[in-house]
Design an enzyme around this catalytic site. Structure first.
Site, short mmCIF file in Angstrom:
data_model
loop_
_atom_site.label_atom_id
_atom_site.label_comp_id
_atom_site.label_asym_id
_atom_site.label_seq_id
_atom_site.Cartn_x
_atom_site.Cartn_y
_atom_site.Cartn_z
N HIS A 209 0.79 -1.24 0.00
CA HIS A 209 0.00 0.00 0.00
C HIS A 209 0.82 1.28 0.00
O HIS A 209 0.27 2.35 -0.20
CB HIS A 209 -0.98 0.03 1.19
N ARG A 211 2.70 4.66 -0.43
CA ARG A 211 2.62 5.71 -1.46
C ARG A 211 3.81 5.70 -2.40
O ARG A 211 3.67 5.89 -3.60
CB ARG A 211 2.57 7.08 -0.78
C1 UD1 Z 1 -2.67 5.38 5.51
C2 UD1 Z 1 -1.51 6.11 6.16
C3 UD1 Z 1 -0.28 5.20 6.20
C4 UD1 Z 1 -0.61 3.88 6.85
C5 UD1 Z 1 -1.78 3.24 6.12
C6 UD1 Z 1 -2.19 1.94 6.77
C7 UD1 Z 1 -1.22 8.54 5.86
C8 UD1 Z 1 -0.82 9.62 4.95
N1 UD1 Z 1 -1.15 7.28 5.37
O1 UD1 Z 1 -2.34 5.16 4.14
O2 UD1 Z 1 0.74 5.85 6.95
O3 UD1 Z 1 0.51 3.03 6.76
O4 UD1 Z 1 -2.90 4.15 6.15
O5 UD1 Z 1 -3.05 1.22 5.93
O6 UD1 Z 1 -1.61 8.79 6.98
N2 UD1 Z 1 -9.83 3.51 1.86
C9 UD1 Z 1 -11.11 2.98 1.93
N3 UD1 Z 1 -11.50 2.36 3.10
C10 UD1 Z 1 -10.69 2.24 4.16
C11 UD1 Z 1 -9.39 2.76 4.09
C12 UD1 Z 1 -8.97 3.41 2.94
O7 UD1 Z 1 -11.87 3.06 0.99
O8 UD1 Z 1 -11.12 1.69 5.18
C13 UD1 Z 1 -9.40 4.20 0.62
C14 UD1 Z 1 -10.07 5.59 0.43
O9 UD1 Z 1 -10.36 5.77 -0.93
C15 UD1 Z 1 -8.95 6.55 0.85
C16 UD1 Z 1 -7.72 5.80 0.40
O10 UD1 Z 1 -8.00 4.43 0.67
O11 UD1 Z 1 -9.07 7.81 0.25
C17 UD1 Z 1 -6.43 6.22 1.01
O12 UD1 Z 1 -6.48 6.25 2.41
P1 UD1 Z 1 -5.35 7.10 3.22
O13 UD1 Z 1 -5.61 6.96 4.67
O14 UD1 Z 1 -5.25 8.46 2.66
O15 UD1 Z 1 -4.00 6.42 2.81
P2 UD1 Z 1 -3.45 4.95 3.02
O16 UD1 Z 1 -2.70 4.61 1.79
O17 UD1 Z 1 -4.52 4.05 3.49
N1 UDP Z 2 -3.78 -6.41 8.61
C1 UDP Z 2 -5.09 -6.87 8.77
N2 UDP Z 2 -5.78 -7.31 7.67
C2 UDP Z 2 -5.24 -7.30 6.43
C3 UDP Z 2 -3.91 -6.81 6.27
C4 UDP Z 2 -3.21 -6.36 7.38
O1 UDP Z 2 -5.61 -6.89 9.88
O2 UDP Z 2 -5.92 -7.70 5.49
C5 UDP Z 2 -3.04 -5.91 9.79
C6 UDP Z 2 -1.64 -6.41 9.99
O3 UDP Z 2 -1.61 -7.62 10.72
C7 UDP Z 2 -0.94 -5.27 10.71
C8 UDP Z 2 -1.66 -4.06 10.20
O4 UDP Z 2 -2.88 -4.51 9.62
O5 UDP Z 2 -1.16 -5.33 12.11
C9 UDP Z 2 -0.81 -3.35 9.19
O6 UDP Z 2 -1.55 -2.39 8.51
P1 UDP Z 2 -1.05 -1.68 7.20
O7 UDP Z 2 -0.16 -2.59 6.44
O8 UDP Z 2 -2.28 -1.16 6.55
O9 UDP Z 2 -0.26 -0.43 7.77
P2 UDP Z 2 1.23 -0.16 8.24
O10 UDP Z 2 1.60 -1.15 9.29
O11 UDP Z 2 2.11 -0.22 7.03
O12 UDP Z 2 1.18 1.24 8.77
#
Ligand code: UD1
Ligand code: UDP
Length: 378
Positions: A209, A211
């Protein structure tokens, strides 16, 4: 004696998983009033975790939008928290890690002169753009923090190197291990969502995921997976795809419908952590998974150029392989074809904690509130 009010603020899946044990411990202390505020920077992925750990937020900013950007999250969190903090006047705000919610919530607290406690403090790559924007989010949060809860000695050293006062840092372990210990069970029975998967095959568990990997780098990662599945007929890829459309679109375009590829919705934490335990290799650009999989004895190939979590690399269970197709393919191929190489990586190490991090954090929070009360009575 009433000790004070602690406001816990978070917004995404990983923050929720790692704050759940802290909330549970805080709620055991009757003298502390604990308020949970979610920004809902994530929606469905956050709600899955709230449901699992039975957390009912006191406030929900419900911020998430499709294709949100860093500006809208930052301003949404700042403006949304202003009123809640003015009204509730917490004695301490607890934030977690490195998301934009984390930084904006710490800033919102600072604007009202409310002290901040930072859980998972001191992780650094020292590269401003990798991971982006997380490295700056956590560094800036550190500047706004009074209580730094560092998961390891190394994260403590990172903070000391930035001239953080030693008496403001506690090495607590990472609360992710507390959460994991609650969910992984040796005899776990998977539900319907995994019925298509032959768990007797060797499972490559994949998540992406970040960026900085969006676009061609992600394509390279997925191409390496295709190559591996073509070469090894006892391998299945299980890939719970992040909800972010930028990630999802490329994953579906390249991998959907392929034999022995299972593209799933984001999984609930309980089946996901048990699937990690049942996997052969984990390939990920996630932060939290780099901490969890080593403690389960699973080799992890990290699909990034930098990591703020070098402890498990030093312990030999994690390799930083980057995002070049050839490098990913070769690293995974070695593990799939050479048992000795696999066994060298597959041993459980726990540099990130012993499952008692939340207890240590809450002890410090209690002491902090006692001292504040004492000081205000002088
Ligand atoms: C965010 C965090 C990242 C973290 C990650 C964990 C920032 C800038 N990024 O990244 O540090 O590691 O979460 O996963 O804070 N969306 C949904 N449903 C959800 C979640 C996300 O639809 O439940 C979609 C939406 O379209 C949203 C997009 O994902 O706009 C991006 O979500 P965003 O929180 O901006 O960035 P992540 O890549 O998820
Ligand atoms: N995770 C989860 N379901 C999934 C994928 C990940 O519960 O389908 C959990 C994983 O075990 C970990 C956390 O989500 O605890 C990690 O989240 P993510 O990779 O979104 O964020 P990051 O750790 O990179 O910030």
């Amino acid at each position: 004696m009433r000790l004070g009010k602690v406001m816990v603020v978070f917004g995404t899946r990983p923050e929720a998983i790692k704050m759940a044990p802290v909330i549970k411990e805080l709620k055991k202390v009757q003298d502390i009033e604990t308020l949970v505020v979610v920004t809902a920077q994530h929606r469905e992925m956050l709600d899955q975790v709230l449901h699992l750990f039975a957390i009912v937020p006191d406030y929900d900013l419900d911020l998430m939008k499709e294709q949100q950007d860093l500006y809208s999250i930052t301003t949404g969190v700042l403006n949304g928290l202003k009123e809640i903090m003015e009204q509730e006047k917490p004695d301490l705000v607890l934030v977690h890690g490195d998301t934009t919610t984390t930084f904006a919530a710490a800033l919102a607290a600072f604007y009202q002169r409310i002290p901040v406690g930072h859980v998972e403090a001191g992780l650094r790559t020292r590269n401003k753009y990798s991971p982006y924007p997380e490295e700056m989010n956590r560094s800036l949060t550190g500047r706004l923090t009074e209580l730094h809860f560092a998961p390891t000695d190394l994260s403590r050293e990172n903070l000391l190197a930035e001239s953080t006062a030693a008496f403001k840092i506690w090495v607590t372990g990472n609360t992710v291990i507390d959460a994991l210990m609650e969910t992984v069970q040796p005899d776990y029975k998977f539900g319907e969502e995994l019925k298509e998967i032959n768990l007797k095959n060797r499972i490559l568990l994949v998540t992406t995921h970040r960026r900085e990997n969006w676009g061609d780098r992600m394509r390279d990662i997925y191409q390496a997976l295709i190559q591996l599945v073509e070469e090894f007929d006892d391998v299945e890829v299980v890939f719970p795809v992040h909800k972010n459309p930028t990630v999802k679109d490329i994953a579906l375009e390249m991998l959907e419908g392929r034999e022995r590829f299972h593209l799933l919705e984001p999984m609930e934490y309980e089946p996901f952590s048990n699937l990690m335990n049942a996997s052969y290799i984990v390939l990920t650009d996630s932060g939290g998974i780099q901490e969890e999989a080593p403690s389960l004895g699973k080799p992890v190939l990290v699909l990034r150029d930098t990591t703020e979590r070098p402890e498990a690399i030093q312990a030999g269970t994690v390799k930083l392989v980057g995002t070049i197709q050839k490098h990913i393919y070769e690293a995974a191929r070695l593990l799939l074809s050479d048992r000795q190489e696999y066994d060298k990586m597959a041993h459980a190490v726990n540099p990130y904690g012993d499952g008692k991090a939340a207890r240590r954090i809450v002890k410090v929070v209690k002491d902090f509130l006692y001292v504040r009360i004492g000081a205000s009575n002088l």
